[in-house]
Design an enzyme around this catalytic site. Sequence first.
Site, PDB file in Angstrom:
ATOM      1  N   ARG A 179       0.837  -1.209   0.000  1.00 14.34           N
ATOM      2  CA  ARG A 179       0.000   0.000   0.000  1.00 14.34           C
ATOM      3  C   ARG A 179       0.871   1.258   0.000  1.00 14.34           C
ATOM      4  O   ARG A 179       0.582   2.235   0.688  1.00 14.34           O
ATOM      5  CB  ARG A 179      -0.952   0.019   1.206  1.00 14.34           C
ATOM      6  CG  ARG A 179      -1.856  -1.181   1.315  1.00 14.34           C
ATOM      7  CD  ARG A 179      -2.793  -1.305   0.104  1.00 14.34           C
ATOM      8  NE  ARG A 179      -3.566  -2.533   0.204  1.00 14.34           N
ATOM      9  CZ  ARG A 179      -3.180  -3.708  -0.289  1.00 14.34           C
ATOM     10  NH1 ARG A 179      -2.055  -3.793  -0.975  1.00 14.34           N
ATOM     11  NH2 ARG A 179      -3.919  -4.785  -0.136  1.00 14.34           N
ATOM     12  N   SER A 253     -10.953  -0.072   3.962  1.00 11.27           N
ATOM     13  CA  SER A 253      -9.989  -0.366   5.027  1.00 11.27           C
ATOM     14  C   SER A 253      -9.319   0.925   5.489  1.00 11.27           C
ATOM     15  O   SER A 253      -8.641   1.587   4.705  1.00 11.27           O
ATOM     16  CB  SER A 253      -8.938  -1.355   4.528  1.00 11.27           C
ATOM     17  OG  SER A 253      -9.547  -2.559   4.113  1.00 11.27           O
ATOM     18  N   GLU A 349      -4.202   3.534   6.422  1.00  9.32           N
ATOM     19  CA  GLU A 349      -4.075   3.331   4.983  1.00  9.32           C
ATOM     20  C   GLU A 349      -4.615   4.562   4.264  1.00  9.32           C
ATOM     21  O   GLU A 349      -4.243   4.868   3.141  1.00  9.32           O
ATOM     22  CB  GLU A 349      -4.858   2.084   4.575  1.00  9.32           C
ATOM     23  CG  GLU A 349      -4.712   1.694   3.123  1.00  9.32           C
ATOM     24  CD  GLU A 349      -5.355   0.360   2.823  1.00  9.32           C
ATOM     25  OE1 GLU A 349      -6.035   0.270   1.779  1.00  9.32           O
ATOM     26  OE2 GLU A 349      -5.191  -0.589   3.610  1.00  9.32           O
TER      27      GLU A 349
END
Length: 354
Positions: A179, A253, A349
């Site tokens: 990520r 998320s 994130e």
Amino acid sequence: MNLKKRLLRNKHNIMTSIKEQFDLSKYTTMGVKANARYFVEIHSIEELEKALEIAENKELPILVLGGGSNILFVDDFNGLVILNKIEGIEIISEDKSDVIIEFGAGENWHQIVLYCIQKGFGGIENLSLIPGTVGAAPIQNIGAYGVELKDVFVSLDAFLINQGDIKSFSKSECKFGYRDSVFKKELKGKAIITNVRLKLSKHGKPNIEYASLKQRLKERGVSNPSIEDVSNAVIEVRQSKLPDPNEIGNTGSFFKNPVISVYQFDELKKQFKNLSGYPVSERQVKVPAGWLIEQAGWKGKRNGDAGVHSKQALVLVNYGNAAGKEIWALAIEIVDSVYQKFEIRLTPEVNILP
């Protein structure tokens, strides 16, 4: 007209398109109220250059928005928000086995996944239903169900703000991580992605190694899945776990799955028998952030209109009128709580602004 010419074509008088004190709540999937001092939508590189010139003349910070699915505004943005709507799809090259396609950064990610499936081009079907745009995908190195963007990535073009010019970035230059990419680090706020090239397979075998995906295909009675079968299964799994942003504000998320040492994992496993992990290397293990948050007692909790989703603890939600500050305060509480219980520090994130 090919993609390159479309990218350079000026569609609007950008000066008349700029809006002041613009409400951004409908342009982010979390849906929190936040105003941009200035806001403009761009459809070409020429319009982008003009928008950046305006920002420079007014000495304004800039922020580029795509689908707004990976961002949380904690306060108003005292600068120019540029909505990247550069579109276009063009096949660059192909042979009997593979095809390289160039996509405009403003294209909707899920729609290009469906386009590729319809054409029989495999490689990104596991990334179905991920919200956002093509331009945001490399920044985050999006991934799901055993596949990451870097697995099919060829190159991208980005406008370097300080240089005032377009530069092409190879896979290695993007420095992809979990990520993560160079665009979240050294080039954060310095480069604006305009188009992305992916290499897809005409006859590749779908990746169905991820446990929940394999189970869903088994439940559907599919033993030899096509890329469309995989996409449909991924969509079903995602919809069963993640709330629809059109119904309740969220960014998917909120936290990354943390990576810890094998030693720490083994020690935690002695105390928490149900803790699962996925080897990253011989020395590191990735553990599910959602499980950690749930074990810390946060699943389904709510502070006013800011809450943790009842089905997936990894997802923070806006039940209607939560301010960005309230959601961020909740996130900080969760981080502290998980650390106290597991000595694991969660990291977002989601991009937190300003």
